[in-house]
Design an enzyme around this catalytic site. Structure first.
Site, PDB file in Angstrom:
ATOM      1  N   ASN A   1       0.806  -1.213   0.000  1.00  0.00           N
ATOM      2  CA  ASN A   1       0.000   0.000   0.000  1.00  0.00           C
ATOM      3  C   ASN A   1       0.844   1.270   0.000  1.00  0.00           C
ATOM      4  O   ASN A   1       0.289   2.372  -0.017  1.00  0.00           O
ATOM      5  CB  ASN A   1      -0.924   0.025   1.219  1.00  0.00           C
ATOM      6  CG  ASN A   1      -2.041  -0.988   1.105  1.00  0.00           C
ATOM      7  OD1 ASN A   1      -2.567  -1.219   0.030  1.00  0.00           O
ATOM      8  ND2 ASN A   1      -2.385  -1.602   2.225  1.00  0.00           N
ATOM      9  N   GLU A   2       2.150   1.120   0.011  1.00  0.00           N
ATOM     10  CA  GLU A   2       3.029   2.288   0.013  1.00  0.00           C
ATOM     11  C   GLU A   2       3.857   2.319  -1.275  1.00  0.00           C
ATOM     12  O   GLU A   2       3.385   2.792  -2.299  1.00  0.00           O
ATOM     13  CB  GLU A   2       3.870   2.288   1.294  1.00  0.00           C
ATOM     14  CG  GLU A   2       2.972   2.430   2.539  1.00  0.00           C
ATOM     15  CD  GLU A   2       3.750   2.486   3.835  1.00  0.00           C
ATOM     16  OE1 GLU A   2       4.875   3.036   3.850  1.00  0.00           O
ATOM     17  OE2 GLU A   2       3.233   1.972   4.849  1.00  0.00           O
ATOM     18  N   MET A   3       5.080   1.762  -1.272  1.00  0.00           N
ATOM     19  CA  MET A   3       5.885   1.801  -2.491  1.00  0.00           C
ATOM     20  C   MET A   3       5.765   0.526  -3.315  1.00  0.00           C
ATOM     21  O   MET A   3       6.047   0.527  -4.516  1.00  0.00           O
ATOM     22  CB  MET A   3       7.341   2.090  -2.136  1.00  0.00           C
ATOM     23  CG  MET A   3       7.539   3.473  -1.522  1.00  0.00           C
ATOM     24  SD  MET A   3       9.221   3.823  -0.978  1.00  0.00           S
ATOM     25  CE  MET A   3      10.043   4.020  -2.570  1.00  0.00           C
TER      26      MET A   3
END
Length: 346
Positions: free
Chosen positions: A141-143
């Protein structure tokens, strides 16, 4: 927990700052110096170090990696996207935006002065900044990346490949990428806040209201958890010592379990790393859930749930005035970091 035990906890926290007795009578000049030093050392808060020794070339490489969106799976998110260097080291959102519109599960803590934290992340799952690097890089959900992809990208970039070869005997590796990024993060300190100047003897650095706010900060018990040079970041604490924060807030989610998600020990449920209050005036919203939009709200909520106190508006204003003196000298942006801060792609 009653107020007597709360006061005991505060006393124990402050008691660790005591000094040993002097065994030799000082000269007059030594006495003046010692008195000034003693005044600082007896405070529960200490000045932040003016500088942290770092390898400049390694820091520069880490800065480039920190600001490079190409490290993410779809090339849209960098470390600096959520830890914005001209916004107090965070992004001003309750939860951060990742690739494909994903959302992080907790509020992004500031990266500034993170090298002084005793563990990393709200739940303390990383013990060092080097270990922390993998968290956002590989979080879907981030990088959304992984280490094989990251190392392949860096190997195929001639500039990165050459810089790693020049700085490390073994060239490009996961450990060396971690080392570069964490070295840059350690360089992001914010010394010489007005409060630091006051601690070092400049009696004009704070206004009367700000000095009174500091006294309130100590007397009502905030220093039980927020002390030392980083004004926090050096212990775990349960959110809701004197009241049920999560019952009152409602809609409990897994991220609210905090340290329990790491240890699976029941007493660690709702326990979090205490955040540093350095630059806190720049890092709204507050708490792991981003639920407090203002410093005033954060102060009154912590007083209620951590100390069992209801603060009047005047006391709250005084504490907030003090907290604003903790804003230090902000790190300077290099050209690559500025591109991310301004929303441009490299």
């Amino acid at each position: 927990m009653n107020m007597k035990s709360t006061r005991l906890r505060i006393s124990l926290a402050l008691g660790t700052l005591g000094l040993g007795a002097c065994t030799e009578a000082p000269s007059a000049s030594q006495h003046r110096t010692s008195a000034a030093e003693l005044a600082v050392q007896q405070e529960p808060l200490q000045p932040l170090a003016s500088a942290v020794a770092q390898d400049g070339a390694l820091v520069a490489l880490g800065a480039k990696l920190f600001s490079d969106r190409r490290l993410s799976l779809d090339g849209t998110v960098a470390c600096a996207s959520c830890h914005v260097l001209d916004k107090g080291g965070q992004d001003g959102r309750r939860t951060s935006l990742g690739i494909h519109g994903g959302r992080s599960s907790v509020n992004a803590p500031t990266v500034f002065n993170s090298g002084f934290n005793f563990v990393q992340f709200w739940d303390g799952r990383a013990t060092t900044l080097e270990e922390q690097v993998s968290g956002p890089l590989t979080n879907p959900n981030e990088m959304g990346a992984d280490w094989p992809r990251t190392l392949a990208f860096l190997k195929n970039d001639p500039i990165y490949f050459a810089r790693f070869r020049s700085l490390f005997a073994d060239g490009l590796s996961e450990a060396n990428v971690r080392s570069a990024i964490s070295s840059f993060e350690r360089s992001l300190t914010t010394p010489n806040a007005r409060f630091d100047l006051w601690l070092r003897g400049d009696r004009q650095a704070l206004t009367e209201v700000e000095r009174l706010g500091y006294e309130r900060f100590k007397s009502i018990g905030c220093v039980a958890c927020h002390q030392g040079s980083n004004v926090g970041g050096n212990m775990f604490q349960r959110l809701g010592v004197m009241g049920d924060y999560f019952r009152d807030r409602g809609q409990v989610v897994e991220a609210d379990y905090g340290r329990f998600n790491v240890t699976h020990i029941e007493t660690d449920r709702f326990v979090f790393r205490v955040p540093s209050l350095r630059n806190v005036a720049l890092t709204a919203p507050y708490f792991h859930d981003g639920s407090a939009d203002t410093l005033e709200q954060a102060v009154t909520t912590m007083a209620q749930y951590q100390l069992g106190q209801t603060l009047d508006s005047a006391t709250t204003a005084e504490v907030v005035a003090f907290l604003k003196t903790l804003t230090g000298r902000q790190p300077e942006l290099d050209a690559e970091s500025r591109l991310v801060a301004e929303g441009s792609k490299p």
